[in-house]
Design an enzyme around this catalytic site. Structure first.
Site, PDB file in Angstrom:
ATOM      1  N   GLY A   2      -5.016   5.327   4.218  1.00 27.80           N
ATOM      2  CA  GLY A   2      -6.376   4.848   4.391  1.00 27.80           C
ATOM      3  C   GLY A   2      -7.452   5.814   3.974  1.00 27.80           C
ATOM      4  O   GLY A   2      -8.495   5.410   3.451  1.00 27.80           O
ATOM      5  N   GLY A  35      -1.735   1.265   2.491  1.00 32.60           N
ATOM      6  CA  GLY A  35      -1.363   2.614   2.096  1.00 32.60           C
ATOM      7  C   GLY A  35      -2.163   3.649   2.854  1.00 32.60           C
ATOM      8  O   GLY A  35      -2.601   3.403   3.978  1.00 32.60           O
ATOM      9  N   THR A  74      -0.140  -1.381   7.730  1.00 25.35           N
ATOM     10  CA  THR A  74      -1.024  -2.509   7.944  1.00 25.35           C
ATOM     11  C   THR A  74      -0.439  -3.795   7.404  1.00 25.35           C
ATOM     12  O   THR A  74       0.516  -3.785   6.660  1.00 25.35           O
ATOM     13  CB  THR A  74      -2.360  -2.231   7.207  1.00 25.35           C
TER      14      THR A  74
END
Length: 339
Positions: free
Chosen positions: A252, A250, A198
């Site tokens: 999720g 990282g 992300t």
């Protein structure tokens, strides 16, 4: 009647205790700082995202506009982890998740969105044009098209197609921590176990208002329909203008388990500095995971309403980007828990 009066009296006392500030917290919210605009975002791709956000902030623009514009840069770039160029799910389809939140608790989110180049902008339309917070899947795509977003071709980028074909040889899912770092993406075969994640961005504008954004193509080769923390308000992103803002990156699933971003903001509300709040949240992840903590990465970034920033990671390797009037291209190696 006596019992009823006693109940009402005790209830009022309990409510008063709930309303009272906790130990270490300020009795009243501090006023937001003015004239100290900044941007903080995750990973080294955050440098380019921050610069786009800064173009808005340096002219006195709103944090919300900066938060959207910044991550749009990453959505447009060719990378493993964000946008339509990212790695697909195990059915060979790229699905995108994003959320955005402003200083008034307005928020919007999309998940499992296909064939739309800028999911962050669709998330903002959900926030501004609907009574809802989250739209998913086919419904999110229908809404996007109705709002004028074009459908992009239903095909993988050359790098993602190569990675997917390589993955199909074994069809094994083995996440690699810190794959978001561009240096890591260049190591080993393209078809290696690249997975998440992300870009998350927090902006503070010159009027003292906060906003944030988060966008991702999710874990590469994930199960069809999997959604992580990135589009979930309170997990991947949370903004409270009286306190601060936080975002996660990282694995999720483990951010969702402990409402990560909201946890960081609440720890700041109790009086912790941003870095200390991020560390406390990471320590909570480590306690939950136990021995399995060594196999995952979870990181948080935060900024309080005075413009103080902080970050912390579970494992070595997380970097975050900072941008302000003094320096638009800072890249900082985060402190981390597991040595």
């Amino acid at each position: 009647m006596a019992n009823r009066r006693q109940f009402l009296t005790s209830s009022a006392a309990g409510l008063a205790l709930l309303a009272a500030p906790t130990a270490g917290a300020s009795a009243a919210p501090r006023p937001n700082v003015r004239g100290k605009a900044l941007v903080i975002s995750t990973w080294d791709d955050g440098i380019a995202a921050n610069q786009a956000a800064w173009e808005i902030l340096k002219k006195g623009g709103a944090a919300l506009d900066a938060a959207e514009a910044g991550v749009m840069v990453t959505e447009s770039s060719q990378n493993c982890c964000v946008g339509l160029g990212g790695n697909p799910d195990r059915d060979g389809i790229v699905t995108l998740d994003a959320c955005i939140m402003d200083h008034r608790f307005n928020c919007g989110s999309v998940a499992a969105l296909e064939r739309i180049k800028h999911p962050i902008s669709v998330a903002r339309r959900v926030m501004e044009k609907t009574p809802h917070v989250m739209l998913v899947g086919e419904g999110a795509q229908q809404f996007a098209v109705a709002q004028g977003f074009p459908l992009e071709p239903s095909q993988l980028s050359p790098d993602a197609e190569k990675a997917y074909k390589e993955w199909l040889k074994t069809s094994q899912y083995k996440p690699v921590i810190n794959i978001e770092n561009s240096g890591n993406r260049k190591t080993g075969p393209v078809g290696g176990p690249q997975n998440h994640d992300t870009i998350a961005l927090l902006a503070l504008d010159a009027t003292g208002n906060l906003s944030g954004s988060c966008t991702t193509s999710g874990m590469g080769f994930k199960m069809r329909g999997r959604v992580g923390d990135s589009p979930i308000i309170g997990a991947g992103l949370y903004v409270d203008n009286e306190v601060g803002a936080a975002a996660a990156t990282g694995q999720g699933e483990d951010v969702i388990r402990m409402a990560g971003a909201h946890t960081v903001v609440e720890l700041m509300r109790q009086g912790l500095a941003p870095m200390a709040a991020c560390r406390a949240a990471v320590e909570r992840v480590a306690r939950i995971k136990g021995a399995q903590a060594k196999d995952i990465q979870v990181c948080f970034i935060a900024v309080n309403n005075q413009g103080v920033t902080g970050a912390f990671a579970l494992q070595k390797g997380f970097s975050y980007a900072l941008c302000n009037a003094a320096d638009q291209r800072q890249l900082v190696k985060s402190e981390y828990l597991l040595k």
